[in-house]
Design an enzyme around this catalytic site. Structure first.
Site, short mmCIF file in Angstrom:
data_model
loop_
_atom_site.label_atom_id
_atom_site.label_comp_id
_atom_site.label_asym_id
_atom_site.label_seq_id
_atom_site.Cartn_x
_atom_site.Cartn_y
_atom_site.Cartn_z
N THR A 154 -6.56 1.04 11.57
CA THR A 154 -6.54 1.10 10.08
C THR A 154 -6.68 -0.30 9.34
OG1 THR A 154 -4.29 1.00 9.87
CG2 THR A 154 -5.53 3.26 9.83
N GLU A 169 -0.02 -0.49 16.32
CA GLU A 169 -0.51 0.53 15.91
C GLU A 169 -1.70 1.01 16.95
OE1 GLU A 169 -3.05 0.57 12.15
OE2 GLU A 169 -4.40 1.78 13.08
N CYS A 200 -8.40 1.67 6.52
CA CYS A 200 -7.78 2.55 5.36
C CYS A 200 -8.06 1.78 3.99
CB CYS A 200 -6.33 2.39 5.35
SG CYS A 200 -5.50 0.75 5.15
N CYS A 235 0.80 -1.21 0.03
CA CYS A 235 0.04 0.07 -0.18
C CYS A 235 0.93 1.28 -0.07
CB CYS A 235 -0.83 0.19 1.32
SG CYS A 235 0.13 0.09 2.57
N HIS A 255 3.66 1.92 11.82
CA HIS A 255 2.54 1.59 12.66
C HIS A 255 2.29 2.75 13.19
CE1 HIS A 255 4.48 -2.37 11.55
NE2 HIS A 255 3.14 -2.61 11.25
N HIS A 270 -1.43 -4.75 19.43
CA HIS A 270 -1.05 -4.55 17.93
C HIS A 270 0.03 -2.96 18.03
CE1 HIS A 270 -0.76 -3.12 13.81
NE2 HIS A 270 -0.69 -4.46 13.42
N SER A 275 -1.67 -7.66 10.71
CA SER A 275 -3.08 -7.71 11.07
C SER A 275 -3.80 -7.85 9.76
CB SER A 275 -3.36 -6.34 11.73
OG SER A 275 -4.80 -6.25 11.89
N SER A 322 1.77 -5.30 3.47
CA SER A 322 3.51 -5.19 3.69
C SER A 322 4.04 -6.35 2.91
CB SER A 322 3.54 -5.20 5.07
OG SER A 322 2.88 -6.34 5.73
S1 SF4 Z 1 -2.75 2.41 7.36
FE1 SF4 Z 1 -1.42 0.81 7.19
S2 SF4 Z 1 -2.35 -0.60 5.64
FE2 SF4 Z 1 -3.23 1.20 5.33
S3 SF4 Z 1 -2.19 2.55 3.61
FE3 SF4 Z 1 -1.37 2.99 5.78
S4 SF4 Z 1 0.42 1.46 6.29
FE4 SF4 Z 1 -0.97 0.75 4.55
#
Ligand code: SF4
Length: 320
Positions: free
Chosen positions: A172, A133, A202, A18, A81, A131, A231, A275
């Site tokens: 996300t 994040e 996201c 991403c 993250h 996690h 995740s 990832s």
């Molecule tokens: S929130 Fe995480 S999965 Fe979504 S674009 Fe950003 S890095 Fe990528």
């Protein structure tokens, strides 16, 4: 020579990297080019061993905590993250040259939480305990300001919060369906709760899950290329399983394929977590091609053109 049996591979598009992951890897590579090795990276920059090992070979040193870094002038990079506020503060105290590779879509959630807090709202964070994040988002505010909600049962167990203004934010990389149910339950229990228009999941997580849903009915098996601690990769495997795909697997490399699981498969869907690099998808397709007469059909369900610029500290270097 016995002819190889036919097999169709349905290749999900979009899949894999991403915009946030591309940017985070770019941050480490640009820092290495600009400042030379080593650069320090707190936590795996993205959850993929292949990516991390490649960056290690180029001179990145991965650590879990800032305490693991000696006093240095070298850049210290925070992972995609996001990190609790205490981390950049500690880096400043140690005079580190810190570069933040937090995905802008994670930063957006941090800012939402801060705004809710300033407006006096108690914040419910839908996410997975532990996690990175979630640790980062909870660490944006003083302890107790954010309450973690993982399941529908957690919603039922929450107090009534009489007289308290409430807001919610989400991780996300969650399951779109599970999160919709949890947010719905929150709205039913607390009709006044405020939050983002949909949720904070996201675009990349949403698109990859949508692609698996669209492809599932045609697939005898699904391979999600990704790491067990990723995740969004885990959620992709679950989506496949829920949509009724008989064999739904999360694999890191071709060497992990248990061929017996594919003995009855005629159509295999392949996707990759946000990832996971495409080279690993190619490796898996090559492994199938050695055993089967493979036809690859790309199934495109969304076009992605999201791009995030590098952090300010590195923009000049990238232009050069
Ligand atoms: S929130 Fe995480 S999965 Fe979504 S674009 Fe950003 S890095 Fe990528």
């Amino acid at each position: 020579m016995t002819p190889k049996p036919p097999l169709t591979i349905l290749l999900c598009a979009p899949r894999g990297f991403c915009a946030g992951v591309v940017r985070a890897i770019d941050v480490v590579e640009t820092a290495l080019k600009t400042y030379g090795a080593p650069v320090y990276v707190r936590h795996e920059i993205v959850h993929n061993r292949f990516v991390v090992d490649d960056l290690k070979r180029k001179g990145a040193i991965f650590v879990e905590e800032l305490d693991d870094i000696p006093d240095t002038q070298a850049p210290v990079i925070f992972s995609a993250h996001g990190v609790p506020k205490s981390v950049p503060e500690a880096a400043k105290q140690r005079h580190f040259f810190a570069i933040d590779a937090t995905c802008p879509l994670v930063t957006k959630v941090h800012r939402e939480a801060e705004i809710h807090f300033k407006r006096g709202r108690t914040i419910l964070l839908v996410g997975h305990h532990g996690h990175p994040e979630v640790v980062g988002t909870m660490g944006q505010l003083p302890e107790g300001a954010i309450i973690l909600v993982e399941t529908l049962d957690d919603v039922a167990r929450l107090p009534n919060f009489e007289e308290q203004a409430l807001a919610f934010v989400t991780q996300t990389t969650l399951s779109v369906d599970d999160t919709r149910d949890i947010v719905e339950a929150l709205k039913q229990r607390y009709p006044e709760i405020v939050g983002p228009h949909k949720e904070d999941i996201c675009y990349a997580t949403t698109n990859r899950q949508e692609a698996v849903k669209k492809i599932a009915a045609r697939a005898d098996a699904l391979i999600v290329v990704g790491a067990p601690n990723s995740s969004n990769s885990q959620r992709l495997r679950e989506v496949g399983e829920r949509e009724g795909v008989q064999v739904a697997l999360l694999l890191q490399r071709a060497s992990e394929i248990d061929w017996a699981q594919f003995s009855h498969a005629r159509t295999v869907a392949i996707t990759a977590g946000a990832s996971a690099p495409d080279i690993l998808v190619e490796e898996i397709i090559d492994a199938f091609s050695e055993r089967y007469d493979v036809t690859v059909e790309t199934v495109t369900t969304a076009d992605e053109s999201v791009f995030f610029p590098l952090p300010r500290e590195l923009r000049g270097s990238a232009a050069e």
